[in-house]
Write a protein that holds these residues in place. Structure first.
Motif, PDB file in Angstrom:
ATOM      1  N   VAL A  73      32.053  10.113 -12.611  1.00 10.25           N
ATOM      2  CA  VAL A  73      30.990  10.129 -13.520  1.00 10.25           C
ATOM      3  C   VAL A  73      30.084   9.116 -13.835  1.00 10.25           C
ATOM      4  N   GLU A  74      29.002   9.407 -13.829  1.00 15.00           N
ATOM      5  CA  GLU A  74      27.906   8.103 -14.054  1.00 15.00           C
ATOM      6  C   GLU A  74      27.302   8.582 -15.228  1.00 15.00           C
ATOM      7  N   VAL A  75      27.212   7.600 -16.183  1.00 10.86           N
ATOM      8  CA  VAL A  75      26.402   7.375 -17.368  1.00 10.86           C
ATOM      9  C   VAL A  75      25.097   6.702 -17.373  1.00 10.86           C
ATOM     10  N   LEU A  76      24.066   7.331 -17.252  1.00 14.30           N
ATOM     11  CA  LEU A  76      22.698   6.796 -16.964  1.00 14.30           C
ATOM     12  C   LEU A  76      22.225   5.743 -17.766  1.00 14.30           C
ATOM     13  N   ALA A  85      22.976   8.738 -23.337  1.00 14.53           N
ATOM     14  CA  ALA A  85      24.047   9.487 -22.940  1.00 14.53           C
ATOM     15  C   ALA A  85      25.389   8.753 -23.459  1.00 14.53           C
ATOM     16  N   GLY A  86      25.397   7.476 -23.238  1.00 16.37           N
ATOM     17  CA  GLY A  86      26.458   6.848 -23.609  1.00 16.37           C
ATOM     18  C   GLY A  86      27.096   6.918 -24.904  1.00 16.37           C
ATOM     19  N   GLN A  87      26.199   7.019 -25.794  1.00 16.37           N
ATOM     20  CA  GLN A  87      26.445   7.523 -27.081  1.00 16.37           C
ATOM     21  C   GLN A  87      26.886   8.821 -27.487  1.00 16.37           C
ATOM     22  N   GLN A  88      26.359   9.429 -26.725  1.00 15.46           N
ATOM     23  CA  GLN A  88      27.010  11.073 -26.780  1.00 15.46           C
ATOM     24  C   GLN A  88      28.475  11.228 -26.399  1.00 15.46           C
ATOM     25  N   ILE A  89      28.943  10.412 -25.323  1.00 10.99           N
ATOM     26  CA  ILE A  89      30.428  10.657 -24.797  1.00 10.99           C
ATOM     27  C   ILE A  89      31.337   9.616 -25.307  1.00 10.99           C
ATOM     28  N   GLY A  90      30.486   8.438 -26.095  1.00  8.30           N
ATOM     29  CA  GLY A  90      31.389   7.326 -26.295  1.00  8.30           C
ATOM     30  C   GLY A  90      31.794   6.228 -25.305  1.00  8.30           C
ATOM     31  N   LYS A  91      30.830   6.085 -24.145  1.00  6.93           N
ATOM     32  CA  LYS A  91      31.363   5.250 -23.224  1.00  6.93           C
ATOM     33  C   LYS A  91      29.978   4.466 -22.841  1.00  6.93           C
ATOM     34  N   SER A  92      30.289   3.318 -22.172  1.00  7.73           N
ATOM     35  CA  SER A  92      28.963   2.291 -21.980  1.00  7.73           C
ATOM     36  C   SER A  92      28.316   2.885 -20.742  1.00  7.73           C
ATOM     37  N   PRO A  93      27.238   2.781 -20.498  1.00  4.96           N
ATOM     38  CA  PRO A  93      26.373   3.414 -19.346  1.00  4.96           C
ATOM     39  C   PRO A  93      27.063   2.559 -18.036  1.00  4.96           C
ATOM     40  N   GLY A  94      27.266   3.327 -16.736  1.00  2.29           N
ATOM     41  CA  GLY A  94      27.867   2.747 -15.881  1.00  2.29           C
ATOM     42  C   GLY A  94      28.592   4.191 -15.015  1.00  2.29           C
ATOM     43  N   ASN A  95      29.505   3.368 -14.014  1.00  2.00           N
ATOM     44  CA  ASN A  95      29.989   4.261 -13.213  1.00  2.00           C
ATOM     45  C   ASN A  95      31.689   4.315 -13.611  1.00  2.00           C
ATOM     46  N   SER A 107      49.463  10.298 -13.985  1.00  2.00           N
ATOM     47  CA  SER A 107      48.745  11.137 -12.974  1.00  2.00           C
ATOM     48  C   SER A 107      47.286  10.861 -12.627  1.00  2.00           C
ATOM     49  N   THR A 108      46.570  10.092 -13.333  1.00  2.00           N
ATOM     50  CA  THR A 108      45.367   9.981 -13.208  1.00  2.00           C
ATOM     51  C   THR A 108      44.941   8.391 -13.365  1.00  2.00           C
ATOM     52  N   ILE A 109      44.216   7.882 -12.171  1.00  2.00           N
ATOM     53  CA  ILE A 109      43.728   6.290 -12.090  1.00  2.00           C
ATOM     54  C   ILE A 109      42.329   6.266 -12.521  1.00  2.00           C
ATOM     55  N   GLN A 110      41.742   5.523 -13.316  1.00  2.00           N
ATOM     56  CA  GLN A 110      40.637   5.258 -13.656  1.00  2.00           C
ATOM     57  C   GLN A 110      40.060   4.059 -13.156  1.00  2.00           C
ATOM     58  N   ILE A 111      38.772   3.754 -12.577  1.00  2.00           N
ATOM     59  CA  ILE A 111      38.274   2.693 -12.129  1.00  2.00           C
ATOM     60  C   ILE A 111      36.849   2.903 -12.765  1.00  2.00           C
ATOM     61  N   SER A 112      36.428   1.691 -13.150  1.00  2.00           N
ATOM     62  CA  SER A 112      34.963   1.633 -13.836  1.00  2.00           C
ATOM     63  C   SER A 112      34.197   0.242 -13.605  1.00  2.00           C
ATOM     64  N   ASP A 113      32.940   0.200 -13.755  1.00  2.00           N
ATOM     65  CA  ASP A 113      32.211  -1.014 -13.522  1.00  2.00           C
ATOM     66  C   ASP A 113      31.854  -1.707 -14.842  1.00  2.00           C
ATOM     67  N   THR A 114      32.265  -1.069 -15.888  1.00  2.00           N
ATOM     68  CA  THR A 114      31.818  -1.420 -17.412  1.00  2.00           C
ATOM     69  C   THR A 114      32.744  -2.246 -18.030  1.00  2.00           C
ATOM     70  N   GLY A 115      33.679  -2.726 -17.687  1.00  2.00           N
ATOM     71  CA  GLY A 115      34.697  -3.746 -18.339  1.00  2.00           C
ATOM     72  C   GLY A 115      35.664  -2.840 -19.202  1.00  2.00           C
ATOM     73  N   ILE A 116      36.345  -3.509 -20.226  1.00  3.44           N
ATOM     74  CA  ILE A 116      37.343  -2.629 -20.965  1.00  3.44           C
ATOM     75  C   ILE A 116      37.397  -3.191 -22.250  1.00  3.44           C
ATOM     76  N   TYR A 117      37.704  -2.521 -23.282  1.00  2.00           N
ATOM     77  CA  TYR A 117      37.960  -2.936 -24.507  1.00  2.00           C
ATOM     78  C   TYR A 117      39.245  -2.463 -24.778  1.00  2.00           C
ATOM     79  N   PRO A 118      40.236  -3.634 -24.765  1.00  2.00           N
ATOM     80  CA  PRO A 118      41.905  -3.216 -24.856  1.00  2.00           C
ATOM     81  C   PRO A 118      42.202  -2.624 -26.199  1.00  2.00           C
ATOM     82  N   GLY A 119      43.075  -1.485 -25.988  1.00  2.00           N
ATOM     83  CA  GLY A 119      43.402  -0.655 -27.236  1.00  2.00           C
ATOM     84  C   GLY A 119      42.431   0.197 -27.486  1.00  2.00           C
ATOM     85  N   SER A 120      41.125   0.358 -27.241  1.00  2.00           N
ATOM     86  CA  SER A 120      40.288   1.178 -27.581  1.00  2.00           C
ATOM     87  C   SER A 120      40.717   2.593 -27.642  1.00  2.00           C
TER      88      SER A 120
END
Length: 326
Positions: A44-47, A51-61, A198-211
């Protein structure tokens, strides 16, 4: 997110929530799916910010690797899945500025979470299995460095153990070590119970622990740390509201359930919000983890650590990954 049932760390689930809410695809969000042996890979790429506000995720991969075999005890399959993780991690690292350092970069791997709480211990367990080399790298002859990178690792604990924000500890280490990349591993929260372990996620947007559980913490991101941050993790917990919602959806869509039960569900318009309102006083804060989580954390930590070792040290082959696990 307006209710507990919507909380999730997974971008693929956040996209699905947004599609359910709007009734159509989200502009500025792309999806690519690939099938490999033992796994399904979704990218999934958030461009953009909108778009990031729509799905609640920062732009990135965001890359998810889904496989029921993560839950199996088959070491040979687990080694193969470590190779899949390594390939996807390499793809994300290649898109960063890491490749400009000709293999001379230092990489800091952070094992986030509470080692005293099994479902939250994935990060520290991964750190335990990593091949760390920074303490040897500077003194090693140049020819012996080929095929290896300078890697260091830290498990900083959690605010409740240290009294210090995790991001503050990491920033202090970054200021002294000067890594070119941070890889942060953490236990995640899922919306769908089928994704637990059963699912591993990898992203280049960093992380907010506990979000994923609605907690507000300082971010571990490129903006906060001053260097690129890749986040990795697997869902190990789910909110009780989501389990009830999954059950009702299954009943509503199950052809074997009596028609009057389906009609009752549909007529009463049983929604996530209603479920949350009913359960909140009693079970709303109940967080659930799978049976056998001890073994699952042990297996998944080896898979993730193996994938990171293969990705960071080019001389390590996927078929030999178990030889390099500490």
């Amino acid at each position: 997110m307006d209710n507990l049932a919507s909380l999730t760390d997974l971008a693929v689930e956040s996209r699905n929530i947004a599609i359910e809410r709007t009734g159509g695809e989200i502009s500025g969000v792309t999806l690519d799916e690939t099938e490999v042996d033992h796994a399904k890979i979704t990218r999934v790429e958030v461009l953009n910010e909108q778009a990031g506000q729509q799905i609640g995720k920062s732009p990135g991969n965001y890359v998810t690797i889904e496989s029921e075999d993560f839950r199996s005890g088959d070491r040979q399959v687990h080694e193969y899945l470590s190779g899949v993780v390594a390939n996807e991690l390499n793809n994300i690292m290649d898109s960063s500025s890491l490749g400009q350092n000709n293999g001379e970069e230092t990489i800091l791997v952070i094992g986030l979470g509470n080692w005293n709480t099994t479902p939250d211990a994935l990060g520290p367990r991964v750190s335990h299995h990593l091949l760390v080399t920074r303490h040897l790298y500077d003194d090693a002859p140049q020819d012996s460095r080929e095929g290896m990178r300078s890697v260091c690792s830290l498990s900083p604990g959690v605010l409740g153990l240290t009294g210090i924000e995790t991001a503050e500890i990491i920033r202090g280490v970054v200021d002294r070590v000067h890594p070119q990349l941070i890889i942060a591993i953490d236990s995640l929260a899922a919306r769908e119970s089928s994704r637990l372990a059963s699912t591993i996620q990898i992203s280049d947007t960093g992380i907010y622990p506990g979000s994923g559980l609605g907690k507000q913490r300082i971010g571990i991101t490129e903006e906060d740390m001053g260097v690129p941050v890749i986040a990795m993790g697997m869902p190990t917990v789910i909110n009780s509201v989501n389990i009830v919602n999954d059950t009702i959806n299954h009943l509503a869509n199950n052809q074997n359930v009596a028609g009057e039960v389906q009609q009752m569900i549909q007529q009463n318009n049983i929604s996530e919000q209603l479920i949350g309102e009913i359960l909140q006083p009693f079970l709303g804060d109940l967080i659930v983890t799978p049976k056998g989580i001890d073994k699952l954390i042990g297996d998944i930590s080896r898979i993730l650590a193996g994938g990171i070792n293969v990705a960071l040290h080019p001389d390590i082959k996927a078929e030999d990954v178990s030889l390099y696990l500490q």
